[in-house]
Design a protein around this motif. Sequence first.
Motif, PDB file in Angstrom:
ATOM      1  N   GLN A  16      43.501  51.710  52.606  1.00  0.00           N
ATOM      2  CA  GLN A  16      42.581  50.581  52.760  1.00  0.00           C
ATOM      3  C   GLN A  16      41.415  50.937  53.675  1.00  0.00           C
ATOM      4  OE1 GLN A  16      43.106  48.230  50.654  1.00  0.00           O
ATOM      5  NE2 GLN A  16      45.089  49.113  50.148  1.00  0.00           N
ATOM      6  N   ILE A  17      41.681  51.709  54.733  1.00  0.00           N
ATOM      7  CA  ILE A  17      40.610  52.136  55.640  1.00  0.00           C
ATOM      8  C   ILE A  17      39.613  53.022  54.894  1.00  0.00           C
ATOM      9  CG2 ILE A  17      40.126  53.609  57.640  1.00  0.00           C
ATOM     10  CD1 ILE A  17      42.714  52.501  58.890  1.00  0.00           C
ATOM     11  N   ILE A  18      40.122  53.901  54.055  1.00  0.00           N
ATOM     12  CA  ILE A  18      39.232  54.776  53.271  1.00  0.00           C
ATOM     13  C   ILE A  18      38.354  53.940  52.350  1.00  0.00           C
ATOM     14  CG2 ILE A  18      39.203  56.528  51.448  1.00  0.00           C
ATOM     15  CD1 ILE A  18      41.719  57.721  52.817  1.00  0.00           C
TER      16      ILE A  18
ATOM     17  N   ASN B  14      34.225  53.497  52.613  1.00  0.00           N
ATOM     18  CA  ASN B  14      33.338  53.799  51.487  1.00  0.00           C
ATOM     19  C   ASN B  14      32.473  52.608  51.098  1.00  0.00           C
ATOM     20  OD1 ASN B  14      34.127  56.454  51.209  1.00  0.00           O
ATOM     21  ND2 ASN B  14      35.834  55.947  49.864  1.00  0.00           N
ATOM     22  N   GLY B  15      32.574  51.517  51.849  1.00  0.00           N
ATOM     23  CA  GLY B  15      31.717  50.361  51.604  1.00  0.00           C
ATOM     24  C   GLY B  15      32.290  49.346  50.646  1.00  0.00           C
ATOM     25  N   ASP B  16      33.532  49.493  50.246  1.00  0.00           N
ATOM     26  CA  ASP B  16      34.149  48.556  49.310  1.00  0.00           C
ATOM     27  C   ASP B  16      35.106  47.644  50.072  1.00  0.00           C
ATOM     28  OD1 ASP B  16      35.193  47.238  47.124  1.00  0.00           O
ATOM     29  OD2 ASP B  16      36.506  48.893  46.543  1.00  0.00           O
TER      30      ASP B  16
ATOM     31  N   GLY C  72      37.244  40.166  50.352  1.00  0.00           N
ATOM     32  CA  GLY C  72      37.802  40.923  51.471  1.00  0.00           C
ATOM     33  C   GLY C  72      39.220  41.409  51.238  1.00  0.00           C
ATOM     34  N   ARG C  73      39.532  41.726  50.012  1.00  0.00           N
ATOM     35  CA  ARG C  73      40.887  42.143  49.644  1.00  0.00           C
ATOM     36  C   ARG C  73      41.361  43.342  50.459  1.00  0.00           C
ATOM     37  NH1 ARG C  73      40.198  43.845  44.337  1.00  0.00           N
ATOM     38  NH2 ARG C  73      39.897  45.927  45.132  1.00  0.00           N
ATOM     39  N   HIS C  74      40.520  44.355  50.659  1.00  0.00           N
ATOM     40  CA  HIS C  74      40.929  45.552  51.397  1.00  0.00           C
ATOM     41  C   HIS C  74      41.152  45.242  52.870  1.00  0.00           C
ATOM     42  CE1 HIS C  74      40.557  48.245  48.049  1.00  0.00           C
ATOM     43  NE2 HIS C  74      39.306  47.887  47.826  1.00  0.00           N
ATOM     44  N   ILE C  75      40.343  44.362  53.427  1.00  0.00           N
ATOM     45  CA  ILE C  75      40.503  43.996  54.830  1.00  0.00           C
ATOM     46  C   ILE C  75      41.807  43.237  55.026  1.00  0.00           C
ATOM     47  CG2 ILE C  75      39.540  42.654  56.736  1.00  0.00           C
ATOM     48  CD1 ILE C  75      36.756  43.317  55.492  1.00  0.00           C
ATOM     49  N   PHE C  76      42.091  42.284  54.151  1.00  0.00           N
ATOM     50  CA  PHE C  76      43.347  41.538  54.225  1.00  0.00           C
ATOM     51  C   PHE C  76      44.540  42.471  54.061  1.00  0.00           C
ATOM     52  CE2 PHE C  76      46.801  39.309  52.034  1.00  0.00           C
ATOM     53  CZ  PHE C  76      47.103  38.361  52.993  1.00  0.00           C
ATOM     54  N   SER C  77      44.454  43.388  53.120  1.00  0.00           N
ATOM     55  CA  SER C  77      45.539  44.330  52.881  1.00  0.00           C
ATOM     56  C   SER C  77      45.731  45.257  54.071  1.00  0.00           C
ATOM     57  CB  SER C  77      45.268  45.133  51.613  1.00  0.00           C
ATOM     58  OG  SER C  77      46.326  46.001  51.349  1.00  0.00           O
TER      59      SER C  77
END
Length: 86
Positions: A32-34, A38-40, A45-50
Amino acid sequence: MTGGRMILWIGRHQVGLSLAMVVLWLANATIQIIAIANGDTGTNGRHIFSLVLALLLAVLSAASAVIALTSRTKKTAKDQPHRVDP
């Protein structure tokens, strides 16, 4: 494995299983950090929540491992006979 044997196996290996879960959740957090780097951020905010969820679950799994290890060492010390020195 039958049900009873599986429960005994899980009981004996609980610390290792909890530590394996920590590694898996940290790997998920790294992914998720990667993605965030990469700007996604994903939809809504799915990656931030995950990422937050993965880090929280890693902490909880680590706490579970510590509790299992602590209870195992207390049980082991309790099982040993106490010597009284004269």
